[in-house]
Design a protein around this motif. Structure first.
Motif, PDB file in Angstrom:
ATOM      1  N   PHE A  61     -28.064 -26.300  40.108  1.00  0.00           N
ATOM      2  CA  PHE A  61     -28.996 -25.500  39.119  1.00  0.00           C
ATOM      3  C   PHE A  61     -28.248 -24.498  38.257  1.00  0.00           C
ATOM      4  O   PHE A  61     -28.332 -24.426  36.952  1.00  0.00           O
ATOM      5  N   LEU A  62     -27.710 -23.392  39.172  1.00  0.00           N
ATOM      6  CA  LEU A  62     -27.058 -22.311  38.394  1.00  0.00           C
ATOM      7  C   LEU A  62     -25.799 -22.868  37.558  1.00  0.00           C
ATOM      8  O   LEU A  62     -25.502 -22.321  36.437  1.00  0.00           O
ATOM      9  N   GLU A  63     -24.865 -23.857  37.987  1.00  0.00           N
ATOM     10  CA  GLU A  63     -23.729 -24.203  36.826  1.00  0.00           C
ATOM     11  C   GLU A  63     -24.365 -24.834  35.746  1.00  0.00           C
ATOM     12  O   GLU A  63     -23.826 -24.525  34.754  1.00  0.00           O
ATOM     13  N   LEU A  64     -25.458 -25.634  35.813  1.00  0.00           N
ATOM     14  CA  LEU A  64     -25.960 -26.149  34.503  1.00  0.00           C
ATOM     15  C   LEU A  64     -26.546 -25.275  33.719  1.00  0.00           C
ATOM     16  O   LEU A  64     -26.577 -25.321  32.346  1.00  0.00           O
ATOM     17  N   LEU A  65     -27.075 -24.240  34.203  1.00  0.00           N
ATOM     18  CA  LEU A  65     -27.952 -23.133  33.545  1.00  0.00           C
ATOM     19  C   LEU A  65     -26.807 -22.134  32.823  1.00  0.00           C
ATOM     20  O   LEU A  65     -27.047 -21.854  31.588  1.00  0.00           O
ATOM     21  N   VAL A  66     -25.622 -22.055  33.542  1.00  0.00           N
ATOM     22  CA  VAL A  66     -24.557 -21.335  32.947  1.00  0.00           C
ATOM     23  C   VAL A  66     -23.888 -22.055  32.038  1.00  0.00           C
ATOM     24  O   VAL A  66     -23.844 -21.700  30.677  1.00  0.00           O
ATOM     25  N   ILE A  67     -23.680 -23.504  31.990  1.00  0.00           N
ATOM     26  CA  ILE A  67     -23.251 -24.269  31.065  1.00  0.00           C
ATOM     27  C   ILE A  67     -24.180 -24.235  29.849  1.00  0.00           C
ATOM     28  O   ILE A  67     -23.564 -24.303  28.619  1.00  0.00           O
ATOM     29  N   SER A  68     -25.345 -24.177  29.969  1.00  0.00           N
ATOM     30  CA  SER A  68     -26.636 -24.400  28.702  1.00  0.00           C
ATOM     31  C   SER A  68     -26.570 -23.163  28.150  1.00  0.00           C
ATOM     32  O   SER A  68     -26.404 -23.325  26.744  1.00  0.00           O
ATOM     33  N   LEU A  69     -26.445 -22.063  28.779  1.00  0.00           N
ATOM     34  CA  LEU A  69     -26.592 -20.813  28.099  1.00  0.00           C
ATOM     35  C   LEU A  69     -25.067 -20.446  27.293  1.00  0.00           C
ATOM     36  O   LEU A  69     -25.115 -19.881  26.144  1.00  0.00           O
ATOM     37  N   GLN A  70     -24.083 -21.212  27.885  1.00  0.00           N
ATOM     38  CA  GLN A  70     -22.755 -20.819  27.250  1.00  0.00           C
ATOM     39  C   GLN A  70     -22.870 -21.891  25.861  1.00  0.00           C
ATOM     40  O   GLN A  70     -22.170 -21.497  24.862  1.00  0.00           O
ATOM     41  N   TRP A  71     -23.228 -22.882  25.864  1.00  0.00           N
ATOM     42  CA  TRP A  71     -23.408 -23.758  24.692  1.00  0.00           C
ATOM     43  C   TRP A  71     -24.243 -23.177  23.721  1.00  0.00           C
ATOM     44  O   TRP A  71     -23.749 -22.877  22.338  1.00  0.00           O
ATOM     45  N   GLN A  72     -25.347 -22.544  24.118  1.00  0.00           N
ATOM     46  CA  GLN A  72     -26.275 -21.588  23.179  1.00  0.00           C
ATOM     47  C   GLN A  72     -25.318 -20.508  22.387  1.00  0.00           C
ATOM     48  O   GLN A  72     -25.500 -20.055  21.393  1.00  0.00           O
ATOM     49  N   ARG A  73     -24.575 -19.914  23.171  1.00  0.00           N
ATOM     50  CA  ARG A  73     -23.872 -18.782  22.790  1.00  0.00           C
ATOM     51  C   ARG A  73     -22.654 -19.209  22.025  1.00  0.00           C
ATOM     52  O   ARG A  73     -21.999 -18.480  21.075  1.00  0.00           O
ATOM     53  N   THR A  74     -22.033 -20.101  22.239  1.00  0.00           N
ATOM     54  CA  THR A  74     -20.726 -20.642  21.594  1.00  0.00           C
ATOM     55  C   THR A  74     -20.863 -21.138  20.392  1.00  0.00           C
ATOM     56  O   THR A  74     -20.023 -20.638  19.187  1.00  0.00           O
ATOM     57  N   PHE A  75     -21.778 -21.916  19.918  1.00  0.00           N
ATOM     58  CA  PHE A  75     -22.342 -22.427  18.769  1.00  0.00           C
ATOM     59  C   PHE A  75     -23.110 -21.842  17.873  1.00  0.00           C
ATOM     60  O   PHE A  75     -24.467 -21.685  18.257  1.00  0.00           O
ATOM     61  N   VAL A  76     -22.734 -21.347  16.518  1.00  0.00           N
ATOM     62  CA  VAL A  76     -23.744 -20.813  15.808  1.00  0.00           C
ATOM     63  C   VAL A  76     -24.035 -21.222  14.623  1.00  0.00           C
ATOM     64  O   VAL A  76     -23.280 -22.066  13.982  1.00  0.00           O
ATOM     65  N   TRP A  77     -25.329 -21.178  14.178  1.00  0.00           N
ATOM     66  CA  TRP A  77     -25.668 -21.786  13.008  1.00  0.00           C
ATOM     67  C   TRP A  77     -25.326 -21.188  11.608  1.00  0.00           C
ATOM     68  O   TRP A  77     -25.450 -19.965  11.770  1.00  0.00           O
ATOM     69  N   ASP A  78     -24.529 -21.925  10.953  1.00  0.00           N
ATOM     70  CA  ASP A  78     -23.868 -21.345   9.621  1.00  0.00           C
ATOM     71  C   ASP A  78     -24.693 -21.345   8.445  1.00  0.00           C
ATOM     72  O   ASP A  78     -24.136 -21.315   7.155  1.00  0.00           O
ATOM     73  N   GLY A  79     -25.831 -22.142   8.541  1.00  0.00           N
ATOM     74  CA  GLY A  79     -26.781 -22.379   7.323  1.00  0.00           C
ATOM     75  C   GLY A  79     -26.359 -23.822   7.188  1.00  0.00           C
ATOM     76  O   GLY A  79     -27.521 -24.589   6.493  1.00  0.00           O
ATOM     77  N   SER A  80     -25.576 -24.668   7.406  1.00  0.00           N
ATOM     78  CA  SER A  80     -25.384 -26.126   7.347  1.00  0.00           C
ATOM     79  C   SER A  80     -25.213 -26.742   8.637  1.00  0.00           C
ATOM     80  O   SER A  80     -25.219 -27.992   8.801  1.00  0.00           O
ATOM     81  N   ALA A  81     -24.521 -26.111   9.526  1.00  0.00           N
ATOM     82  CA  ALA A  81     -24.024 -26.707  10.800  1.00  0.00           C
ATOM     83  C   ALA A  81     -23.870 -25.718  11.973  1.00  0.00           C
ATOM     84  O   ALA A  81     -23.671 -24.377  11.656  1.00  0.00           O
ATOM     85  N   TYR A  82     -23.740 -26.151  13.282  1.00  0.00           N
ATOM     86  CA  TYR A  82     -23.316 -25.417  14.251  1.00  0.00           C
ATOM     87  C   TYR A  82     -21.804 -25.196  14.447  1.00  0.00           C
ATOM     88  O   TYR A  82     -21.191 -26.326  14.770  1.00  0.00           O
ATOM     89  N   VAL A  83     -21.346 -24.149  14.097  1.00  0.00           N
ATOM     90  CA  VAL A  83     -19.856 -23.953  14.366  1.00  0.00           C
ATOM     91  C   VAL A  83     -19.651 -22.951  15.539  1.00  0.00           C
ATOM     92  O   VAL A  83     -20.120 -22.188  15.804  1.00  0.00           O
ATOM     93  N   VAL A  84     -18.244 -22.921  15.985  1.00  0.00           N
ATOM     94  CA  VAL A  84     -17.873 -22.166  16.878  1.00  0.00           C
ATOM     95  C   VAL A  84     -17.837 -20.755  16.708  1.00  0.00           C
ATOM     96  O   VAL A  84     -17.208 -20.654  15.415  1.00  0.00           O
ATOM     97  N   GLY A  85     -18.527 -19.708  17.211  1.00  0.00           N
ATOM     98  CA  GLY A  85     -18.438 -18.314  16.895  1.00  0.00           C
ATOM     99  C   GLY A  85     -17.239 -17.666  17.549  1.00  0.00           C
ATOM    100  O   GLY A  85     -16.011 -18.099  17.302  1.00  0.00           O
ATOM    101  N   ASP A  86     -17.338 -16.655  18.377  1.00  0.00           N
ATOM    102  CA  ASP A  86     -16.435 -15.665  18.667  1.00  0.00           C
ATOM    103  C   ASP A  86     -16.100 -15.955  20.116  1.00  0.00           C
ATOM    104  O   ASP A  86     -15.369 -15.161  20.963  1.00  0.00           O
ATOM    105  N   GLN A  87     -16.565 -17.006  20.663  1.00  0.00           N
ATOM    106  CA  GLN A  87     -16.242 -17.379  22.078  1.00  0.00           C
ATOM    107  C   GLN A  87     -16.215 -19.053  22.195  1.00  0.00           C
ATOM    108  O   GLN A  87     -16.556 -19.586  21.426  1.00  0.00           O
ATOM    109  N   LEU A  88     -15.566 -19.576  23.495  1.00  0.00           N
ATOM    110  CA  LEU A  88     -15.104 -20.832  23.475  1.00  0.00           C
ATOM    111  C   LEU A  88     -16.263 -21.623  24.658  1.00  0.00           C
ATOM    112  O   LEU A  88     -16.548 -20.733  25.416  1.00  0.00           O
ATOM    113  N   PHE A  89     -16.145 -22.697  24.480  1.00  0.00           N
ATOM    114  CA  PHE A  89     -17.078 -23.544  25.526  1.00  0.00           C
ATOM    115  C   PHE A  89     -15.940 -24.006  26.417  1.00  0.00           C
ATOM    116  O   PHE A  89     -15.014 -24.566  26.239  1.00  0.00           O
ATOM    117  N   SER A  90     -16.397 -24.180  27.958  1.00  0.00           N
ATOM    118  CA  SER A  90     -15.679 -24.933  28.830  1.00  0.00           C
ATOM    119  C   SER A  90     -16.313 -25.723  29.715  1.00  0.00           C
ATOM    120  O   SER A  90     -17.360 -25.119  30.193  1.00  0.00           O
TER     121      SER A  90
END
Ligand code: RET
Length: 278
Positions: A61-90
Motif C-alpha cells: 500500500f505504502l509503496e504504490l501510494l509513493v509511486i502514484s504521488l511520484q507519477w503525479q509530481r514528475t509529469f506536468v501538463w504543458d498545455g498539450s502533453a504531460y512532460v517531465v518537470g524538475d524531477q524524475l520517476f523511478s
C-alpha cells in the motif's frame, strides 16, 4: 534512469497510469481489512499466514501510494502533453517493496502447507536468500534499462537463475506436500503453484518492456502489467492460501468447536451440556 522519463504522455496515457496506480493501492487497503477480519476463521497454527498477508498489504500500500504521488509530481501538463518537470520517476521503490514481500509471500506458503521444524527453517533460509538475491540483482540491472548495455542483460540473467530456484522449491513445496493434506484441498494447493508461476513471470516481463516496446504506450503497458502482477501475486494469492487454511481447519473440526464455544458463552445449549439443564 528509468524508461518512463524518456517520453511525454497524452491525456489518456497519463490518466490510465494514474488510475491504475490508485486501483493498486486501494486493492492493498481492501486486502488488509480482509486478511485481518478473516484471520480467526482458521486454526491458530495458520495465523502467521494471515499476519504475513497483512505485512505484505501494508508495505505494498505504502509503496504504490509513493509511486502514484511520484507519477503525479514528475509529469506536468504543458498545455498539450504531460512532460517531465524538475524531477524524475523511478521504479526502484518497487524493488525495495519486493524485498519485504517476496520473502513474506513464500514463508506464508510454508505455513499453509504445514511445513514445520527443521524443514520450515531450511525453507525460510532458502526462500529469503534466493528471494533477496533475485530482487537485488534485478534492482542493479534496472538502472541500465534506457541504453540497455551488458549489465542490463547480465544482472537480469543472474536474477532469472534465482527465480528458477524459487520456482523449483515452490513446486516441491506444493506438489510434494499435497498428498499429506486432505483430498479436498489438494487441487487448491497445486493451483497455488500455477498462480505463483504465472503471476510472478509478469515481473520479468515488465523488466524487459523497454527492450520490447520502447514508447509511451509501452510505459502504460508496463505499469498495467505491474499492477495486475501486484494484485494477483499478493491479494489473490493471499485469499487462496486463506481459503486452504480455513478448509483444512474446518475438516479438523475447528468451525464446530468455535460454534459450540459461542453457544456456551451465550448460555445456550451445547452438546456437552447435561440433558435437562434448560
Ligand atoms: C526481476 C529482474 C529480471 C529477472 C527476474 C526478475 C523477477 C522478479 C520477480 C518479482 C516478484 C515480485 C513479487 C512481488 C510481490 O510482492 C527482478 C524483475 C526473473 C519474480 C512477487
Amino acid at each position: 534512469m528509468n524508461a518512463e522519463n524518456q517520453f511525454s504522455y497524452n491525456f489518456f496515457q497519463y490518466s490510465i497510469v494514474d488510475h491504475v496506480f490508485t486501483f493498486g493501492y486501494a486493492a492493498m487497503a481492501a486486502g488488509l481489512v480482509y486478511f485481518l477480519v478473516t484471520s480467526r476463521n482458521a486454526l491458530p497454527r495458520y495465523r502467521l499466514a494471515s499476519s504475513l498477508s497483512a505485512v505484505v498489504m501494508v508495505s505494498a500500500f505504502l509503496e504504490l501510494l509513493v509511486i502514484s504521488l511520484q507519477w503525479q509530481r514528475t509529469f506536468v501538463w504543458d498545455g498539450s502533453a504531460y512532460v517531465v518537470g524538475d524531477q524524475l520517476f523511478s521504479n526502484g521503490f518497487r524493488y525495495m517493496n519486493w524485498s519485504i514481500d517476496v520473502p513474506a509471500l513464500l514463508v506464508q506458503l510454508l505455513v499453509v502447507v504445514g511445513v514445520t521444524g527443521v524443514a520450515f527453517r531450511r525453507g525460510v533460509v532458502i526462500f529469503v536468500a534466493a528471494g533477496l538475491a533475485m530482487v537485488y540483482t534485478g534492482y542493479v540491472g534496472q538502472f541500465y534499462e534506457v541504453d540497455r548495455p551488458a549489465p542490463f542483460w547480465v544482472w537480469g540473467a543472474v536474477s532469472t537463475v534465482f527465480f528458477a530456484v524459487i520456482l523449483l522449491v515452490v513446486f516441491r513445496t506444493t506438489y510434494g506436500n499435497a498428498s499429506r493434506l486432505p483430498e479436498e484441498v489438494r487441487p487448491l494447493v497445486k493451483a497455488v503453484f500455477w498462480l505463483l508461476a504465472v503471476t510472478w513471470m509478469l515481473y520479468p516481463g515488465a523488466y524487459l518492456m523497454p527492450a520490447i516496446w520502447d514508447s509511451a504506450d509501452g510505459v502504460v503497458a508496463r505499469q498495467i502489467t505491474y499492477t495486475i502482477a501486484d494484485v494477483t501475486s499478493k491479494v489473490v494469492y493471499g485469499v487462496l492460501l486463506g481459503i486452504i487454511a480455513q478448509r483444512v481447519s474446518r475438516l479438523e473440526g475447528y468451525g464446530e468447536a468455535r460454534a459450540q464455544q459461542a453457544t456456551a458463552l451465550r448460555g445456550g445449549v451445547t452438546e456437552v451440556d447435561p440433558p435437562g439443564r434448560v
